[in-house]
Design an enzyme around this catalytic site. Structure first.
Site, PDB file in Angstrom:
ATOM      1  N   TYR A 118       0.841  -1.192   0.000  1.00 32.60           N
ATOM      2  CA  TYR A 118       0.000   0.000   0.000  1.00 32.60           C
ATOM      3  C   TYR A 118       0.879   1.245   0.000  1.00 32.60           C
ATOM      4  O   TYR A 118       1.927   1.285   0.653  1.00 32.60           O
ATOM      5  CB  TYR A 118      -0.872   0.056   1.256  1.00 32.60           C
ATOM      6  CG  TYR A 118      -1.860  -1.067   1.436  1.00 32.60           C
ATOM      7  CD1 TYR A 118      -3.214  -0.871   1.150  1.00 32.60           C
ATOM      8  CD2 TYR A 118      -1.458  -2.312   1.923  1.00 32.60           C
ATOM      9  CE1 TYR A 118      -4.141  -1.883   1.340  1.00 32.60           C
ATOM     10  CE2 TYR A 118      -2.378  -3.336   2.121  1.00 32.60           C
ATOM     11  CZ  TYR A 118      -3.717  -3.114   1.828  1.00 32.60           C
ATOM     12  OH  TYR A 118      -4.624  -4.128   2.020  1.00 32.60           O
ATOM     13  N   HIS A 172      -6.297   1.878  -1.484  1.00 34.46           N
ATOM     14  CA  HIS A 172      -6.274   0.457  -1.812  1.00 34.46           C
ATOM     15  C   HIS A 172      -4.831   0.032  -2.109  1.00 34.46           C
ATOM     16  O   HIS A 172      -4.005   0.842  -2.531  1.00 34.46           O
ATOM     17  CB  HIS A 172      -7.150   0.169  -3.037  1.00 34.46           C
ATOM     18  CG  HIS A 172      -8.614   0.373  -2.807  1.00 34.46           C
ATOM     19  ND1 HIS A 172      -9.411  -0.580  -2.203  1.00 34.46           N
ATOM     20  CD2 HIS A 172      -9.427   1.424  -3.096  1.00 34.46           C
ATOM     21  CE1 HIS A 172     -10.654  -0.130  -2.142  1.00 34.46           C
ATOM     22  NE2 HIS A 172     -10.696   1.085  -2.664  1.00 34.46           N
ATOM     23  N   LYS A 208      -4.906  -4.858  -9.103  1.00 32.29           N
ATOM     24  CA  LYS A 208      -3.559  -4.750  -8.556  1.00 32.29           C
ATOM     25  C   LYS A 208      -2.553  -5.093  -9.651  1.00 32.29           C
ATOM     26  O   LYS A 208      -2.857  -5.851 -10.567  1.00 32.29           O
ATOM     27  CB  LYS A 208      -3.366  -5.689  -7.366  1.00 32.29           C
ATOM     28  CG  LYS A 208      -4.362  -5.427  -6.241  1.00 32.29           C
ATOM     29  CD  LYS A 208      -4.072  -6.252  -5.026  1.00 32.29           C
ATOM     30  CE  LYS A 208      -5.245  -6.239  -4.072  1.00 32.29           C
ATOM     31  NZ  LYS A 208      -5.807  -4.915  -3.822  1.00 32.29           N
TER      32      LYS A 208
END
Length: 235
Positions: free
Chosen positions: A148, A156, A194
């Protein structure tokens, strides 16, 4: 991929209170109180004072656990988190049972015996933490860590991190050896928004018998993304 902030004003809050500043405050507090933790299985337990409870939470080290002790808040640290505070920041002492705090070498041996891949995982963890990334377990996504930019309440996670190395039998820990491994992993990362970050730990011929080996290990960073034909074709 740009950071995905949680709510209006989250980015401003993060800029006003950087991770490096919070970690430095936690480090100072732990040094002042001569803090110590207890190695238990594959984690370290530490009782935090009121100020430290807030700093542990803001710096994202460990997770709070419920106990019958109402005077202190206990935190459960992963082996990587605990050794980072102990060895890299030198602000935490760690005991095994009722014994006196272990030396770095003794503690290293204890952790290696509990987790065979500890040296590689720790090198990757400390590599990201020293760059002021918040690093948490990535087991829910099938990876080693998630990274993070700041506290998870504000943003996020941006990276799903896989740690690869020479490993046992020189097999890259059995992961990403064939194309289907890459395909499955990148699809999963894409579905949870991600970027896959692969950290390859090169031991450069050194063993892991002492924490001094960490200085000789090197880290190679690679991001892996899924190619989309639709983004490249003609209209």
């Amino acid at each position: 991929m740009a950071p995905r902030w949680k709510g209006k004003g989250a980015e401003a809050k993060a800029l006003a209170d950087p991770v490096s500043k919070i970690v430095a405050q936690l480090q100072s507090s732990l040094i002042q109180t001569s803090a110590s933790g207890i190695l238990s299985g594959c984690s370290v337990l530490i009782a935090a004072e009121a100020e430290q409870t807030d700093l542990f939470s803001r710096a994202c080290f460990g997770r709070p656990i419920v106990t019958v002790d109402k005077d202190k808040q206990w935190f459960q640290l992963s082996l990587e988190e605990a050794f980072f505070l102990c060895y890299s920041l030198k602000c935490l002492k760690i005991k095994v049972g009722d014994s006196s705090p272990k030396s770095y070498e003794e503690l290293w041996h204890c952790m290696i015996t509990r987790k065979e891949t500890f040296s590689d995982l720790y090198k990757a963890y400390s590599h990201l933490r020293m760059k002021n990334w918040v690093v948490k377990s990535g087991s829910q996504y099938g990876v080693d860590f998630v990274a993070y930019r700041h506290h998870p309440s504000l943003v996020h996670s941006e990276y799903a991190v896989l740690v690869l190395s020479e490993g046992v039998g020189n097999d890259l820990n059995g992961r990403l050896r064939v194309w289907s491994d890459f395909h499955c992993t990148t699809r999963l990362c894409g579905s949870v928004v991600k970027t896959l970050l692969v950290l390859y730990i090169n031991r450069n011929g050194n063993s892991n018998v002492s924490p001094l080996c960490l200085e000789k290990y090197t880290v190679e960073e690679r991001t892996v993304s899924r190619w989309s034909p639709e983004q490249c074709r003609e209209e």
